[in-house]
Design a protein around this motif. Structure first.
Motif, PDB file in Angstrom:
ATOM      1  N   PHE A   1       0.789  -1.229   0.000  1.00 15.86           N
ATOM      2  CA  PHE A   1       0.000   0.000   0.000  1.00 15.86           C
ATOM      3  C   PHE A   1       0.822   1.280   0.000  1.00 15.86           C
ATOM      4  CE2 PHE A   1      -2.759  -3.272   1.616  1.00 15.86           C
ATOM      5  CZ  PHE A   1      -3.949  -3.020   0.963  1.00 15.86           C
ATOM      6  N   GLY A   2       2.119   1.208   0.168  1.00 16.08           N
ATOM      7  CA  GLY A   2       2.919   2.426   0.209  1.00 16.08           C
ATOM      8  C   GLY A   2       2.423   3.358   1.298  1.00 16.08           C
ATOM      9  N   ALA A   3       2.160   4.604   0.941  1.00 15.24           N
ATOM     10  CA  ALA A   3       1.733   5.600   1.926  1.00 15.24           C
ATOM     11  C   ALA A   3       0.217   5.685   2.081  1.00 15.24           C
ATOM     12  CB  ALA A   3       2.280   6.965   1.531  1.00 15.24           C
ATOM     13  N   ASP A   4      -0.527   4.789   1.463  1.00 13.22           N
ATOM     14  CA  ASP A   4      -1.992   4.832   1.538  1.00 13.22           C
ATOM     15  C   ASP A   4      -2.482   4.167   2.817  1.00 13.22           C
ATOM     16  OD1 ASP A   4      -4.701   4.993   1.139  1.00 13.22           O
ATOM     17  OD2 ASP A   4      -4.731   3.717  -0.644  1.00 13.22           O
ATOM     18  N   TYR A   5      -2.353   4.885   3.920  1.00 13.71           N
ATOM     19  CA  TYR A   5      -2.731   4.362   5.224  1.00 13.71           C
ATOM     20  C   TYR A   5      -4.217   3.994   5.270  1.00 13.71           C
ATOM     21  CZ  TYR A   5      -3.798   4.236  10.188  1.00 13.71           C
ATOM     22  OH  TYR A   5      -4.238   3.850  11.419  1.00 13.71           O
ATOM     23  N   ASN A   6      -5.089   4.874   4.776  1.00 19.93           N
ATOM     24  CA  ASN A   6      -6.521   4.573   4.804  1.00 19.93           C
ATOM     25  C   ASN A   6      -6.852   3.341   3.968  1.00 19.93           C
ATOM     26  OD1 ASN A   6      -7.394   6.537   6.587  1.00 19.93           O
ATOM     27  ND2 ASN A   6      -7.815   8.033   4.987  1.00 19.93           N
ATOM     28  N   GLY A   7      -6.206   3.185   2.819  1.00 18.15           N
ATOM     29  CA  GLY A   7      -6.421   1.991   2.000  1.00 18.15           C
ATOM     30  C   GLY A   7      -6.027   0.734   2.754  1.00 18.15           C
ATOM     31  N   PHE A   8      -4.913   0.809   3.471  1.00 21.81           N
ATOM     32  CA  PHE A   8      -4.475  -0.341   4.258  1.00 21.81           C
ATOM     33  C   PHE A   8      -5.458  -0.651   5.378  1.00 21.81           C
ATOM     34  CE2 PHE A   8      -2.105  -1.974   7.975  1.00 21.81           C
ATOM     35  CZ  PHE A   8      -1.769  -3.220   7.471  1.00 21.81           C
TER      36      PHE A   8
END
Length: 153
Positions: free
Chosen positions: A34-41
């Motif tokens: 997810f890289g920096a996509d915290y909400n996606g994670f």
């Protein structure tokens, strides 16, 4: 040591080290997918945990017997509204993140009731390996806490 701080007991130090190892494994898995996509994670993790939490906690779960996790096909799903309630992430953000997860093949939506489930036939085969390794780490974490720290989770 400042006022209010207490030294950790030896068992607590062991528990802290084991916990740190587990968190590091999870963070590495998150960053890879997810890289920096915290909400996606967080949205994906919520869907995953809802669908497979009971399966992973079952005493008879053994990822070496079912390495492709095909036994999870019938796991219970969660709605977008349920993800929003569970995480506190706004419904519109959850909707966008879910659409991205579906487009990437990580999540599937039930045609029967619209519930969301992880897609273990995702085009990223290494991700399933991360899930298996993390579930093994979590089980090891519990065993180590019981053995060394006298704690039960």
């Amino acid at each position: 040591m400042s006022v209010g701080e207490q030294a950790l007991e030896p068992n607590e130090k062991i528990a802290a080290i084991i916990t740190a190892e587990l968190l590091l494994r999870i963070a590495c898995s998150m960053n890879k997918e997810f890289g920096a996509d915290y909400n996606g994670f967080v949205v994906y993790l919520t869907i995953l945990a809802t669908s497979v939490g009971r399966v992973f906690r079952a005493d008879n779960f053994d990822p070496t017997v079912d390495p492709d996790l095909m036994g999870l096909v019938n796991a219970q799903g969660i709605s977008r509204a349920g993800v929003s309630r569970t995480t506190g992430i706004p419904k519109e953000t959850v909707r966008r993140k879910v659409e991205d997860l579906i487009a990437r093949g990580l999540v599937r939506e039930s045609s029967r009731d619209g519930s969301l489930k992880p897609n273990f036939e995702a085009p990223a085969p290494d991700f399933t390996d991360h899930i298996i390794r993390n579930s093994i780490s979590i089980r090891r974490f519990g065993r180590e806490l019981r053995r060394h720290a006298g704690m039960d989770i």
